[in-house]
Design an enzyme around this catalytic site. Structure first.
Site, mmCIF file in Angstrom:
data_model
loop_
_atom_site.group_PDB
_atom_site.id
_atom_site.type_symbol
_atom_site.label_atom_id
_atom_site.label_comp_id
_atom_site.label_asym_id
_atom_site.label_seq_id
_atom_site.Cartn_x
_atom_site.Cartn_y
_atom_site.Cartn_z
ATOM 1 N N ILE A 449 6.867 4.455 -4.147
ATOM 2 C CA ILE A 449 6.450 3.190 -3.513
ATOM 3 C C ILE A 449 5.482 2.434 -4.423
ATOM 4 O O ILE A 449 5.608 1.219 -4.613
ATOM 5 C CB ILE A 449 5.809 3.469 -2.132
ATOM 6 C CG1 ILE A 449 6.893 3.976 -1.165
ATOM 7 C CG2 ILE A 449 5.129 2.230 -1.582
ATOM 8 C CD1 ILE A 449 6.375 4.395 0.202
ATOM 9 N N ASP A 468 -2.913 6.379 -11.322
ATOM 10 C CA ASP A 468 -2.357 7.575 -10.681
ATOM 11 C C ASP A 468 -3.118 8.789 -11.186
ATOM 12 O O ASP A 468 -3.602 8.801 -12.322
ATOM 13 C CB ASP A 468 -0.863 7.724 -11.000
ATOM 14 C CG ASP A 468 -0.148 8.596 -9.962
ATOM 15 O OD1 ASP A 468 0.560 8.034 -9.114
ATOM 16 O OD2 ASP A 468 -0.332 9.837 -9.990
ATOM 17 N N VAL A 492 -8.396 9.216 -6.768
ATOM 18 C CA VAL A 492 -9.132 8.419 -5.772
ATOM 19 C C VAL A 492 -10.064 9.288 -4.939
ATOM 20 O O VAL A 492 -10.890 8.769 -4.190
ATOM 21 C CB VAL A 492 -8.177 7.608 -4.858
ATOM 22 C CG1 VAL A 492 -7.344 6.631 -5.677
ATOM 23 C CG2 VAL A 492 -7.284 8.518 -4.034
ATOM 24 N N ASN A 518 -2.590 2.713 -2.308
ATOM 25 C CA ASN A 518 -1.337 3.349 -1.890
ATOM 26 C C ASN A 518 -1.361 4.865 -2.021
ATOM 27 O O ASN A 518 -0.575 5.557 -1.382
ATOM 28 C CB ASN A 518 -0.211 2.733 -2.748
ATOM 29 C CG ASN A 518 1.085 3.505 -2.672
ATOM 30 O OD1 ASN A 518 1.727 3.537 -1.635
ATOM 31 N ND2 ASN A 518 1.456 4.159 -3.772
ATOM 32 N N TYR A 584 -2.460 14.514 8.760
ATOM 33 C CA TYR A 584 -2.073 13.298 8.028
ATOM 34 C C TYR A 584 -2.421 12.058 8.853
ATOM 35 O O TYR A 584 -2.981 11.078 8.334
ATOM 36 C CB TYR A 584 -0.573 13.335 7.739
ATOM 37 C CG TYR A 584 -0.050 12.155 6.961
ATOM 38 C CD1 TYR A 584 -0.539 11.857 5.691
ATOM 39 C CD2 TYR A 584 0.950 11.330 7.493
ATOM 40 C CE1 TYR A 584 -0.053 10.775 4.972
ATOM 41 C CE2 TYR A 584 1.445 10.255 6.784
ATOM 42 C CZ TYR A 584 0.937 9.969 5.523
ATOM 43 O OH TYR A 584 1.415 8.903 4.815
ATOM 44 N N LYS A 588 -5.258 8.510 8.507
ATOM 45 C CA LYS A 588 -4.524 7.238 8.418
ATOM 46 C C LYS A 588 -4.950 6.304 9.548
ATOM 47 O O LYS A 588 -5.032 5.087 9.364
ATOM 48 C CB LYS A 588 -3.018 7.499 8.477
ATOM 49 C CG LYS A 588 -2.443 8.090 7.184
ATOM 50 C CD LYS A 588 -2.490 7.072 6.044
ATOM 51 C CE LYS A 588 -1.619 7.528 4.866
ATOM 52 N NZ LYS A 588 -1.598 6.544 3.778
#
Ligand SMILES: [Zn+2]
Length: 686
Positions: A449, A468, A492, A518, A584, A588
């Site tokens: 993505i 990345d 990150v 992302n 997860y 989020k």
């Protein structure tokens, strides 16, 4: 300057092109054109041209005396025979009898005499090549020549240095008038090896490609030798602050003060990309006590005007820890620059009968004492060109000041060049892409993505930085995009890594306008029994990762003062929890509220925050093997599993990328979530 001619290479070029039906004259013309084009002290970015007079067959098969001359805008370093369009020489020469010829008529006459109707436009200096009798003609804006001619007494200096081997053509703007003047000057002294064009450059010529080329090298070498003699010390340095602020804090401020609100669309900005340069010569130049005199005196050769404007913006030295003062001073200097440019345009547009349309008044070069110089452009490529030409100007002006005093053409002459229709054509009339001038950072860009998103933003005109944790994956994706796409390793989950990556993006492009946060990964576990450590790991990546990235971006966006756009890859799990997917879904869900918090806290600064909720996309999270397993478990085909939504269509990474792109372009939308899942009422926002 050393000659780069090698007999065996010239022979190889002749044999190579013979196999493609190209004659020796044109083959050798290509060979020495490349030699000239590959030497930056002679030629930069389309700033020279060459020609050969030869015999060719036209479309009817008849022999024609032809002039093959460099096409407008072609790169001499990489030129091929097709980059030197052929024209009917005798018909061009007949034009010399004309008293005057408008630019438009000149272009029409040139195109009408092309042997190949679809060839590129021949150089704007075509007629000068045609009116000279020599078989080979070479033209450059060699730095050393410019340092001699950009002087009040440049003609006298050249007479002494070249001792009868050249003659000087007074400054005339390129085009028909210069072609006629140069031919007349040459004919008054036909024994010369070349023409010096006052405040512009040099022509050399000869019976062979080698003779014209070697004369260029010999005459430029004489100029270089003169510049080594009786030099005086230049540029006494001003007192600089003890600690000069680093580029990563200075660049976003400069980028902000050199941006303008787009008057047509509320909330939109016309932004520029930056290219930084520094070395001892640049520092001597920008730190000089008289920088406001010699840097504002004008361009070193008229051709540069369209790329660098006539003068750079000069700002004060940025003192570390006093960036608010620097920002105020830079803002005032940029405002004064814009007003000066608008005044210049108004004065000269009135002189030419109000016929011209003003270009944007923003600088293309910024000089920063203590730091170096920045080239600015609507793309990284244009910023690099502006920086290359600015660096060339530093060298030319430094040498000119070392033997005398730098002097350019007049302001009126610069305006005529900057607003010359034929020069404007070199910049290309193509419509700009919607994200031109903007810088987008994508995290998790090594994945499916992220990579599709980076590709979509680059295609929309943005400069992209692909971050990345897997540096190799980021590099491979950046290479696939090409251009100036930047690949950086960034974890990150580590604030230092995030800050270092953003600092690098700023050094490379000057700032940040759009972030697509992302990076993420999925953990599973039944929430009542899940290991707390696993939950914390997921929060580190799937919540704090987004927060760190957004925080680093906002700091830069506030320094720029031109708004910005934060985009987050959330998940349908944030609104529609699936069984055993708590580790997860919980971070989020927090990230979904993070989006709204940024929208609330920074809306007044023009910073928008939006999110995409995507589902069932083949990617690193949803691998082919996993798709096969889930489909088998449900007793449906893989295709039916992936298109198990209201629209019955498989959703791809490209669909997600397009949703991010739309959000970046929706200037009046913030705090929004776009669902990209083919339709799933259970996961719909409420
Ligand atoms: Zn020229």
């Amino acid at each position: 300057m050393k000659s780069a001619w090698v007999d065996s290479e010239a022979q190889t070029a002749v044999e190579h092109y013979a196999r493609h039906g190209v004659g020796e004259d044109l083959a050798l013309r290509v060979y020495t054109t490349r030699l000239l084009g590959r030497e930056p002290r002679l030629v930069l970015h389309g700033g020279g041209n060459t020609s050969v007079k030869t015999t060719l067959l036209d479309l009817l098969g008849d022999e024609v005396a032809a002039l093959c001359v460099k096409g407008s805008g072609a790169d001499m370093a990489e030129i091929e025979p097709a980059g030197l369009p052929a024209l009917r020489l005798e018909r061009l020469r007949k034009l010399r009898a004309r008293e005057a010829l408008s630019d438009e008529e000149m272009v029409r006459a040139q195109r009408a005499n092309l042997l190949e109707p679809t060839a590129p436009n021949p150089s704007v200096e075509t007629l000068l090549h045609a009116f000279l009798p020599h078989k080979f003609v070479d033209h450059t804006h060699a730095n050393a020549i410019l340092s001699l001619v950009d002087q009040p007494d440049g003609e006298a200096i050249c007479a002494e240095v070249f001792d009868g081997r050249t003659t000087v053509v007074p400054y005339v703007m390129p085009g028909f008038a210069l072609a006629k003047t140069a031919a007349a000057v040459y004919e008054a002294k036909p024994e010369v090896e070349g023409l010096i064009l006052h405040k512009h450059g040099i022509f050399t010529f000869g019976a062979s490609a080698r003779e014209a080329y070697e004369r260029m090298i010999a005459l430029v070498t004489l100029a270089e030798e003169r510049l080594k003699k009786s030099r005086r010390a230049v540029f006494a340095t001003v007192q600089l602050p003890q600690a000069v602020a680093p580029i990563e804090t200075v660049a976003p401020i400069l980028r902000g003060v050199c941006s303008r609100k787009d008057e047509r669309i509320e909330g939109d900005w016309r932004r520029l990309i930056l290219e930084f340069r520094s070395d001892p010569a640049i520092l001597d130049f920008v730190n000089g006590a008289e920088v406001l005199r010699y840097s504002q005196a004008g361009v070193v050769t008229p051709d540069h005007t369209i790329r660098t404007k006539n003068w750079p913006l000069v700002v004060p030295a940025p003192e570390g820890g006093k960036l608010d003062d620097f920002k105020r001073a830079a803002q005032a200097a940029a405002q004064a620059y814009v007003e000066r440019y608008q005044g210049y345009f108004a004065r000269h547009n009135a002189r030419v009968g109000e016929r011209k349309i003003a270009l944007d008044p923003l600088p293309r070069v910024v000089l920063v004492p203590g730091l170096g110089l920045f080239g600015l452009g609507r793309s990284k490529k244009d910023a690099r060109i502006a920086a290359d030409l600015a660096q060339c100007a530093v060298e030319v002006v430094t040498d000119a000041e070392a033997i005398g005093r730098f002097e350019s053409i007049s302001e009126a002459e610069m305006f005529d060049m900057e607003y010359w229709s034929l020069e404007q054509a070199k910049l290309g009339a193509a419509a700009e892409k919607p994200l031109a001038g903007q810088i987008a950072v994508i995290t998790g860009a090594g994945g499916t993505i992220g990579a599709a998103t980076a590709k979509a933003f680059a295609a929309a005109g943005a400069e992209v930085a692909l971050l990345d944790v897997d540096a190799g994956a980021a590099r491979a994706r950046a290479n696939a995009i090409g251009g100036a796409a930047l690949a950086l390793k960034c974890a990150v989950t580590d604030a230092a890594s995030v800050n270092a990556a953003f600092a690098r993006v700023v050094e490379m492009f000057g700032g940040v306008d759009i972030v697509i946060s992302n990076a993420g990964a999925a953990w599973q576990g039944r929430i009542g029994e899940v290991d707390e450590e696993l939950l914390r790991r997921s929060f580190e990546l799937n919540f704090y990762g987004h927060q760190r990235v957004a925080q680093a971006a906002v700091r830069i966006m506030l320094a720029q003062g031109t708004g910005g756009c934060l985009l987050f890859n959330v998940s349908k799990q944030a609104v529609n929890p699936g069984p055993n997917f708590g580790p997860y879904g919980l971070p989020k869900a927090a990230t979904l509220f993070l989006v709204r918090q940024y929208a609330v806290d920074y809306g007044a600064e023009g910073i928008r925050a939006n999110a995409v909720n995507a589902d069932r996309i083949r990617s690193g999270l949803l691998t082919d093997a996993f798709v096969a397993e889930r489909a088998a478990a449900r007793g449906v085909s893989e295709q039916d599993y992936l298109s198990g939504n209201l629209l019955r269509r498989e959703v791809t990474a490209e669909d997600v990328a397009q949703a991010f792109l739309h959000q970046a372009l929706e200037l009046k939308t913030t705090g929004d979530v776009t669902t990209v899942d083919g339709g799933n009422i259970a996961a719909a926002m409420r």
